[in-house]
Motif scaffolding. Structure first.
Motif, PDB file in Angstrom:
ATOM      1  N   PRO A  29      44.499  32.647 -23.091  1.00  0.00           N
ATOM      2  CA  PRO A  29      45.525  31.760 -23.650  1.00  0.00           C
ATOM      3  C   PRO A  29      45.133  31.141 -24.998  1.00  0.00           C
ATOM      4  O   PRO A  29      45.933  31.222 -25.952  1.00  0.00           O
ATOM      5  N   PRO A  30      43.947  30.532 -25.145  1.00  0.00           N
ATOM      6  CA  PRO A  30      43.637  29.964 -26.467  1.00  0.00           C
ATOM      7  C   PRO A  30      43.515  31.023 -27.553  1.00  0.00           C
ATOM      8  O   PRO A  30      43.811  30.748 -28.714  1.00  0.00           O
ATOM      9  N   ALA A  34      59.525  27.524  -9.814  1.00  0.00           N
ATOM     10  CA  ALA A  34      60.494  27.852 -10.867  1.00  0.00           C
ATOM     11  C   ALA A  34      60.304  26.956 -12.082  1.00  0.00           C
ATOM     12  O   ALA A  34      60.393  27.418 -13.233  1.00  0.00           O
ATOM     13  N   LEU A  35      60.046  25.670 -11.850  1.00  0.00           N
ATOM     14  CA  LEU A  35      59.807  24.768 -12.971  1.00  0.00           C
ATOM     15  C   LEU A  35      58.541  25.150 -13.730  1.00  0.00           C
ATOM     16  O   LEU A  35      58.510  25.110 -14.963  1.00  0.00           O
ATOM     17  N   VAL A  36      57.491  25.529 -12.996  1.00  0.00           N
ATOM     18  CA  VAL A  36      56.217  25.838 -13.641  1.00  0.00           C
ATOM     19  C   VAL A  36      56.303  27.148 -14.423  1.00  0.00           C
ATOM     20  O   VAL A  36      55.888  27.218 -15.589  1.00  0.00           O
ATOM     21  N   ILE A  58      55.457  28.463 -18.167  1.00  0.00           N
ATOM     22  CA  ILE A  58      54.593  29.580 -18.551  1.00  0.00           C
ATOM     23  C   ILE A  58      55.358  30.639 -19.334  1.00  0.00           C
ATOM     24  O   ILE A  58      54.904  31.100 -20.395  1.00  0.00           O
ATOM     25  N   PHE A  59      56.516  31.058 -18.839  1.00  0.00           N
ATOM     26  CA  PHE A  59      57.267  32.112 -19.523  1.00  0.00           C
ATOM     27  C   PHE A  59      57.679  31.702 -20.940  1.00  0.00           C
ATOM     28  O   PHE A  59      57.480  32.478 -21.886  1.00  0.00           O
ATOM     29  N   PRO A  60      58.266  30.504 -21.165  1.00  0.00           N
ATOM     30  CA  PRO A  60      58.627  30.145 -22.538  1.00  0.00           C
ATOM     31  C   PRO A  60      57.419  30.029 -23.472  1.00  0.00           C
ATOM     32  O   PRO A  60      57.487  30.475 -24.623  1.00  0.00           O
ATOM     33  N   VAL A  61      56.327  29.433 -22.994  1.00  0.00           N
ATOM     34  CA  VAL A  61      55.149  29.285 -23.855  1.00  0.00           C
ATOM     35  C   VAL A  61      54.578  30.651 -24.208  1.00  0.00           C
ATOM     36  O   VAL A  61      54.250  30.936 -25.370  1.00  0.00           O
TER      37      VAL A  61
END
Length: 404
Positions: free
Chosen positions: A47-48, A365-367, A372-375
């Motif tokens: 991720p980073p 679903a919120l997580v 995660i998906f948008p980021v």
């Protein structure tokens, strides 16, 4: 590449690395059970690495377009330039005149006084429609929020905080548009309709989920409900009143929303193929396509929009539209498929394999769909826009004309 740009990029890199290391360390300290060592290393490094690459590419193109000019300005000019950029279109000419007049002012203290007085003038400008109209709209908004919360909370327990937050945010965006004399404009009608339908589907799916499973309301605390409302209101803002900084490219919204539809289809295929035994050739094809599909879906639209529009902003616009469409569509799909999966075997959509409370699907679903998906999509989209800009060739110069 100038020393100032290198400094910005280096500082951004270290901020991302340090913040992620601290966050990941805290997450591991509270994890139970701990992930496998190879999994922990992958999530610590990958991720980073993606964020640093995206941030450095974005800084590079921002510096090429605006940052290098800002670096030559003194603080008063930067302050006034930022204030002018926030003005509505009808006041932009006045702001440019103030900026030009500042160039004729000598002396540091005199320039600060002129810049501050100009900023105060921008804050005191009369909004479109006048203050009484805005005050009336604000009063109606407060009354709507106060009435919507109890009504929705009585009909669907657990949605009171969401209804109040969503109504307040949408109403605030309407008031802001009225104050800036901006009419809602659809940069691309079909993508705007798709995103609006996705937001409506998300709200409908949440209502159905809580009506069927009233005990799931404990998995949507007020903070989570406010976050859900903020994300969905932001999607509507992009779809119906796209911000000016996204540009006017009409191809990018279509590329982004088309990629979102492909991602939702991929997501549904992954969900429905879990636990099945397809033929061996299909297994080999899925093993190749399924892991690479999300990266291609997030990367290709921004890359193609950048190459077609010859602008990093075009690629960024495609990435923003893709995330704006993916977020509500995957959230609505997650809730509906979560109910279906739990009714079959009592497990969650994440495939943990053990029975769990159906309300945990709401948290997942919120997580994933709203986190995660948008980021991940926006990060890979920015990288795609940056790669498209780097590989794009400038238009060939016309040959010199011979004198007649």
């Amino acid at each position: 590449m100038s020393w100032t740009l290198r400094t910005f990029q280096t500082a951004t890199t270290w901020v991302i690395v340090v913040v992620w290391a601290v966050f990941y360390g805290v997450a591991l300290a509270h994890a139970n059970p701990l992930p496998a060592p190879d999994t922990a290393v992958v999530f610590l490094v990958l991720p980073p690495l993606l964020w640093v690459l995206a941030a450095r590419l974005a800084l590079h193109h921002w510096w090429s377009a605006t940052g290098s000019q800002m670096s030559t300005m003194d603080p008063p000019q930067r302050l006034l330039t930022a204030a002018v950029a926030a003005l509505p279109e009808r006041r932009r000419e006045w702001g440019r005149a103030m900026t030009a007049e500042l160039a004729e002012v000598d002396g540091r203290s005199a320039r600060w006084r002129f810049a501050l007085s100009s900023v105060r003038a921008t804050l005191s400008l009369r909004p479109a429609g006048g203050w009484p109209v805005l005050a009336l709209m604000a009063g109606l908004l407060v009354a709507s929020v106060a009435a919507t919360g109890p009504a929705v909370g009585a009909a669907v327990p657990g949605l009171r905080a969401f209804a109040m937050t969503f109504t307040g945010l949408v109403g605030a965006l309407v008031i802001l548009a009225a104050a800036r004399s901006r009419r809602p404009r659809l940069p691309a009608p079909a993508p705007s309709v798709l995103v609006t339908a996705g937001v409506a589907a998300s709200i409908t799916a949440t209502v159905i989920f809580l009506r069927r499973e009233p005990t799931a309301a404990e998995y949507l605390p007020p903070a989570a409900a406010a976050y859900l409302a903020a994300v969905l209101a932001g999607c509507l803002w992009v779809a119906l009143a796209a911000p000016r900084w996204l540009g006017t490219d009409r191809l990018a919204p279509h590329l982004g929303t088309a990629a979102a539809v492909v991602f939702v289809a991929w997501f549904l295929l992954v969900i429905r193929s879990d636990g099945t035994q397809p033929p061996l050739p299909l297994v080999l094809a899925l093993a190749l396509v399924l892991p690479l599909a999300p990266v291609a879906v997030f990367l290709v639209p921004a890359f193609a929009a950048r190459r077609a529009g010859r602008s990093f902003r075009s690629g960024l616009k495609a990435a923003v539209w893709m995330v704006t469409a993916v977020t509500p569509l995957t959230y609505a799909l997650w809730l509906s498929e979560g109910l279906r999966r739990h009714a079959i075997d009592g497990t969650l959509l994440t495939g943990e394999g053990e029975p769990a409370a159906v309300g945990a699907n709401l948290t997942d679903a919120l997580v994933f769909a709203l986190g995660i998906f948008p980021v991940l999509g926006l990060t890979i989209g920015v990288i795609g826009a940056g790669l498209g800009a780097r590989n794009a060739r400038p238009p060939a110069a016309s040959p010199p004309q011979s004198p007649t």
